[in-house]
Write an enzyme that holds these catalytic residues in place. Structure first.
Site, mmCIF file in Angstrom:
data_model
loop_
_atom_site.group_PDB
_atom_site.id
_atom_site.type_symbol
_atom_site.label_atom_id
_atom_site.label_comp_id
_atom_site.label_asym_id
_atom_site.label_seq_id
_atom_site.Cartn_x
_atom_site.Cartn_y
_atom_site.Cartn_z
ATOM 1 N N HIS A 46 0.820 -1.219 0.000
ATOM 2 C CA HIS A 46 0.000 0.000 0.000
ATOM 3 C C HIS A 46 0.852 1.267 0.000
ATOM 4 O O HIS A 46 1.607 1.524 0.953
ATOM 5 C CB HIS A 46 -0.917 0.018 1.229
ATOM 6 C CG HIS A 46 -1.844 1.194 1.255
ATOM 7 N ND1 HIS A 46 -3.108 1.156 0.704
ATOM 8 C CD2 HIS A 46 -1.680 2.455 1.734
ATOM 9 C CE1 HIS A 46 -3.687 2.334 0.850
ATOM 10 N NE2 HIS A 46 -2.838 3.139 1.465
ATOM 11 N N GLY A 92 -8.844 13.426 -9.323
ATOM 12 C CA GLY A 92 -9.709 12.317 -9.722
ATOM 13 C C GLY A 92 -9.391 10.987 -9.072
ATOM 14 O O GLY A 92 -9.969 9.969 -9.439
ATOM 15 N N HIS A 99 -2.257 3.385 -8.244
ATOM 16 C CA HIS A 99 -2.511 2.478 -9.372
ATOM 17 C C HIS A 99 -2.423 3.248 -10.676
ATOM 18 O O HIS A 99 -2.669 4.449 -10.720
ATOM 19 C CB HIS A 99 -3.891 1.811 -9.241
ATOM 20 C CG HIS A 99 -5.009 2.785 -9.099
ATOM 21 N ND1 HIS A 99 -5.339 3.383 -7.898
ATOM 22 C CD2 HIS A 99 -5.874 3.316 -10.006
ATOM 23 C CE1 HIS A 99 -6.347 4.214 -8.074
ATOM 24 N NE2 HIS A 99 -6.684 4.210 -9.362
ATOM 25 N N HIS A 101 -3.810 3.390 -14.621
ATOM 26 C CA HIS A 101 -4.826 2.952 -15.574
ATOM 27 C C HIS A 101 -4.142 2.728 -16.923
ATOM 28 O O HIS A 101 -3.535 3.663 -17.462
ATOM 29 C CB HIS A 101 -5.889 4.036 -15.777
ATOM 30 C CG HIS A 101 -6.740 4.291 -14.571
ATOM 31 N ND1 HIS A 101 -8.001 3.745 -14.434
ATOM 32 C CD2 HIS A 101 -6.516 5.027 -13.451
ATOM 33 C CE1 HIS A 101 -8.518 4.151 -13.276
ATOM 34 N NE2 HIS A 101 -7.642 4.928 -12.667
#
Ligand code: 5GP
Ligand code: ZN
Length: 138
Positions: A46, A92, A99, A101
């Protein structure tokens, strides 16, 4: 982090369509894809966002992102790929576990580029100087 959705997905406490995992890297399908085959690539550990991530974690993530892009273009027949990575809610970020996209694109699938604003007279030079100065202290 025990209350983090993506930590739960990485530990298999919550199911996801996993496409790759090793000791450090986890890649799975976004549940709400821009196009089918929209992949999220993240560290298993994390970190809240990109600034939070130690630099050595970057290389295995980048290798994985490049492999996913190759699959999207060469294997799935897409024509382009967006690589997005959102940091903090103002940008956003909804899930506070770093992570990337990896979004496969086709010509005319509805992509809308962001709308930029022109700098006023002299503003770019002022901003450039501010950033150059701040970078010297980091
Ligand atoms: P962010 O806005 O934080 O960059 O993106 C979060 C992404 O996570 C969104 O694209 C959303 O569709 C995806 N997502 C949210 N919840 C889940 C889930 O439970 N499973 C999967 N596979 N993706 C999720
Ligand atoms: Zn997490």
């Amino acid at each position: 982090m025990s209350d983090c959705l993506f930590c739960k997905i990485a530990s298999k406490a919550i199911p996801a369509e996993v496409v790759y995992e090793d000791d450090e890297v986890f890649a799975f399908l976004d549940i709400n894809p821009v196009n089918p085959g929209h992949v999220l690539v993240m560290p298993k550990k994390h970190y809240e966002d990109f600034m939070d991530m130690p630099e050595e974690v970057c290389l295995p993530l980048v290798r994985m992102i490049k492999r996913v892009m190759s699959v999207q273009i060469d294997g799935l027949g897409y024509e382009g790929v967006n690589l997005f990575q959102n940091n903090k809610p103002a940008a956003g970020q909804v899930i506070p576990h770093l992570h990337f996209h990896v979004i496969p694109r086709k010509t005319s699938d509805g992509y809308v580029h962001w709308h930029g604003h022109e700098y006023g007279n002299g503003e770019a030079a002022i901003m450039g100087a501010k950033i150059r100065e701040s970078l010297k202290n980091l």
